[in-house]
Design a protein around this motif. Sequence first.
Motif, PDB file in Angstrom:
ATOM      1  N   ASP A 115      11.767   3.383   0.113  1.00 50.68           N
ATOM      2  CA  ASP A 115      12.633   4.530   0.408  1.00 50.68           C
ATOM      3  C   ASP A 115      13.077   5.211  -0.885  1.00 50.68           C
ATOM      4  N   THR A 116      13.462   4.422  -1.870  1.00 42.67           N
ATOM      5  CA  THR A 116      13.929   4.949  -3.151  1.00 42.67           C
ATOM      6  C   THR A 116      12.823   5.721  -3.859  1.00 42.67           C
ATOM      7  N   VAL A 117      11.619   5.163  -3.886  1.00 42.54           N
ATOM      8  CA  VAL A 117      10.486   5.818  -4.543  1.00 42.54           C
ATOM      9  C   VAL A 117      10.200   7.169  -3.885  1.00 42.54           C
ATOM     10  N   LEU A 118      10.199   7.201  -2.560  1.00 43.00           N
ATOM     11  CA  LEU A 118       9.879   8.445  -1.860  1.00 43.00           C
ATOM     12  C   LEU A 118      10.954   9.511  -2.082  1.00 43.00           C
ATOM     13  N   VAL A 119      12.217   9.097  -2.065  1.00 42.73           N
ATOM     14  CA  VAL A 119      13.313  10.049  -2.310  1.00 42.73           C
ATOM     15  C   VAL A 119      13.250  10.564  -3.751  1.00 42.73           C
ATOM     16  N   GLN A 120      13.043   9.658  -4.700  1.00 44.74           N
ATOM     17  CA  GLN A 120      12.964  10.068  -6.110  1.00 44.74           C
ATOM     18  C   GLN A 120      11.774  10.985  -6.349  1.00 44.74           C
ATOM     19  N   ALA A 121      10.636  10.668  -5.740  1.00 40.52           N
ATOM     20  CA  ALA A 121       9.442  11.496  -5.930  1.00 40.52           C
ATOM     21  C   ALA A 121       9.703  12.918  -5.446  1.00 40.52           C
ATOM     22  N   GLU A 122      10.316  13.041  -4.283  1.00 44.17           N
ATOM     23  CA  GLU A 122      10.609  14.365  -3.732  1.00 44.17           C
ATOM     24  C   GLU A 122      11.599  15.110  -4.636  1.00 44.17           C
ATOM     25  N   HIS A 123      12.665  14.434  -5.012  1.00 41.42           N
ATOM     26  CA  HIS A 123      13.705  15.048  -5.848  1.00 41.42           C
ATOM     27  C   HIS A 123      13.146  15.478  -7.208  1.00 41.42           C
ATOM     28  N   LEU A 124      12.439  14.565  -7.874  1.00 42.51           N
ATOM     29  CA  LEU A 124      11.934  14.866  -9.215  1.00 42.51           C
ATOM     30  C   LEU A 124      10.878  15.964  -9.188  1.00 42.51           C
ATOM     31  N   THR A 125      10.078  15.980  -8.143  1.00 42.31           N
ATOM     32  CA  THR A 125       9.054  17.024  -8.020  1.00 42.31           C
ATOM     33  C   THR A 125       9.720  18.388  -7.859  1.00 42.31           C
ATOM     34  N   LYS A 126      10.749  18.460  -7.014  1.00 40.48           N
ATOM     35  CA  LYS A 126      11.487  19.728  -6.852  1.00 40.48           C
ATOM     36  C   LYS A 126      12.142  20.134  -8.168  1.00 40.48           C
ATOM     37  N   LEU A 127      12.742  19.157  -8.838  1.00 43.03           N
ATOM     38  CA  LEU A 127      13.435  19.423 -10.087  1.00 43.03           C
ATOM     39  C   LEU A 127      12.475  19.980 -11.136  1.00 43.03           C
ATOM     40  N   MET A 128      11.304  19.386 -11.246  1.00 48.17           N
ATOM     41  CA  MET A 128      10.346  19.803 -12.267  1.00 48.17           C
ATOM     42  C   MET A 128       9.726  21.163 -11.953  1.00 48.17           C
ATOM     43  N   LYS A 129       9.768  21.564 -10.694  1.00 50.89           N
ATOM     44  CA  LYS A 129       9.248  22.885 -10.316  1.00 50.89           C
ATOM     45  C   LYS A 129      10.296  23.980 -10.521  1.00 50.89           C
ATOM     46  N   ASP A 130      11.539  23.568 -10.737  1.00 51.44           N
ATOM     47  CA  ASP A 130      12.626  24.524 -10.934  1.00 51.44           C
ATOM     48  C   ASP A 130      12.478  25.163 -12.320  1.00 51.44           C
ATOM     49  N   PRO A 131      12.325  26.496 -12.384  1.00 45.06           N
ATOM     50  CA  PRO A 131      12.130  27.146 -13.690  1.00 45.06           C
ATOM     51  C   PRO A 131      13.345  27.022 -14.616  1.00 45.06           C
ATOM     52  N   ASN A 132      14.507  26.724 -14.071  1.00 41.17           N
ATOM     53  CA  ASN A 132      15.710  26.575 -14.898  1.00 41.17           C
ATOM     54  C   ASN A 132      15.889  25.152 -15.430  1.00 41.17           C
TER      55      ASN A 132
ATOM     56  N   ARG B 240       0.826  -1.212   0.000  1.00 36.33           N
ATOM     57  CA  ARG B 240       0.000   0.000   0.000  1.00 36.33           C
ATOM     58  C   ARG B 240       0.862   1.265   0.000  1.00 36.33           C
ATOM     59  N   LYS B 241       1.943   1.255   0.791  1.00 32.33           N
ATOM     60  CA  LYS B 241       2.825   2.424   0.851  1.00 32.33           C
ATOM     61  C   LYS B 241       3.508   2.669  -0.500  1.00 32.33           C
ATOM     62  N   LEU B 242       3.892   1.597  -1.181  1.00 27.88           N
ATOM     63  CA  LEU B 242       4.519   1.747  -2.504  1.00 27.88           C
ATOM     64  C   LEU B 242       3.522   2.319  -3.515  1.00 27.88           C
ATOM     65  N   LEU B 243       2.281   1.838  -3.478  1.00 29.84           N
ATOM     66  CA  LEU B 243       1.274   2.363  -4.406  1.00 29.84           C
ATOM     67  C   LEU B 243       0.970   3.833  -4.102  1.00 29.84           C
ATOM     68  N   ARG B 244       0.909   4.183  -2.823  1.00 31.14           N
ATOM     69  CA  ARG B 244       0.707   5.595  -2.457  1.00 31.14           C
ATOM     70  C   ARG B 244       1.928   6.427  -2.853  1.00 31.14           C
ATOM     71  N   GLY B 245       3.110   5.863  -2.661  1.00 37.61           N
ATOM     72  CA  GLY B 245       4.345   6.555  -3.046  1.00 37.61           C
ATOM     73  C   GLY B 245       4.393   6.820  -4.543  1.00 37.61           C
ATOM     74  N   ALA B 246       3.862   5.894  -5.320  1.00 43.06           N
ATOM     75  CA  ALA B 246       3.831   6.064  -6.777  1.00 43.06           C
ATOM     76  C   ALA B 246       3.066   7.327  -7.155  1.00 43.06           C
ATOM     77  N   MET B 247       2.003   7.616  -6.420  1.00 44.61           N
ATOM     78  CA  MET B 247       1.175   8.775  -6.740  1.00 44.61           C
ATOM     79  C   MET B 247       1.885  10.094  -6.425  1.00 44.61           C
ATOM     80  N   LYS B 248       2.987  10.027  -5.694  1.00 46.80           N
ATOM     81  CA  LYS B 248       3.776  11.228  -5.397  1.00 46.80           C
ATOM     82  C   LYS B 248       4.758  11.557  -6.524  1.00 46.80           C
ATOM     83  N   MET B 249       4.902  10.618  -7.461  1.00 49.95           N
ATOM     84  CA  MET B 249       5.783  10.872  -8.595  1.00 49.95           C
ATOM     85  C   MET B 249       5.186  11.998  -9.433  1.00 49.95           C
ATOM     86  N   PRO B 250       6.050  12.837 -10.059  1.00 52.57           N
ATOM     87  CA  PRO B 250       5.552  14.044 -10.718  1.00 52.57           C
ATOM     88  C   PRO B 250       4.900  13.833 -12.089  1.00 52.57           C
TER      89      PRO B 250
END
Length: 89
Positions: A67-84, A17-27
């Motif tokens: 752990d990997t999914v949650l870290v990647q989701a956070e990182h990729l979301t920040k990256l995609m919000k970066d205007p540069n 369940r946590k992995l499926l919820r974590g998937a939804m955090k991907m950008p």
Amino acid sequence: VMSPTAATRTKALSLYRKLLRGAMKMPTPNRQNFVVRKTRVEFKANVGLTDPDAINNAIRLADTNLDTVLVQAEHLTKLMKDPNYQVDI
């Protein structure tokens, strides 16, 4: 007190369940779908495990994947919000 089997099943279902919820955090939908598919395939492949060591290894791997999914989701979301940030197509 739960038997080891019940406790293991509870832990596995919780991770699923946590992995499926974590998937939804991907950008992006592609990344979300990839994590959902990978999670389902891995759990289906391991559903018949009976060896306690193999079960524990599978649970440890799922925990690491979470752990990997949650870290990647956070990182990729920040990256995609970066205007540069630019995606090469």
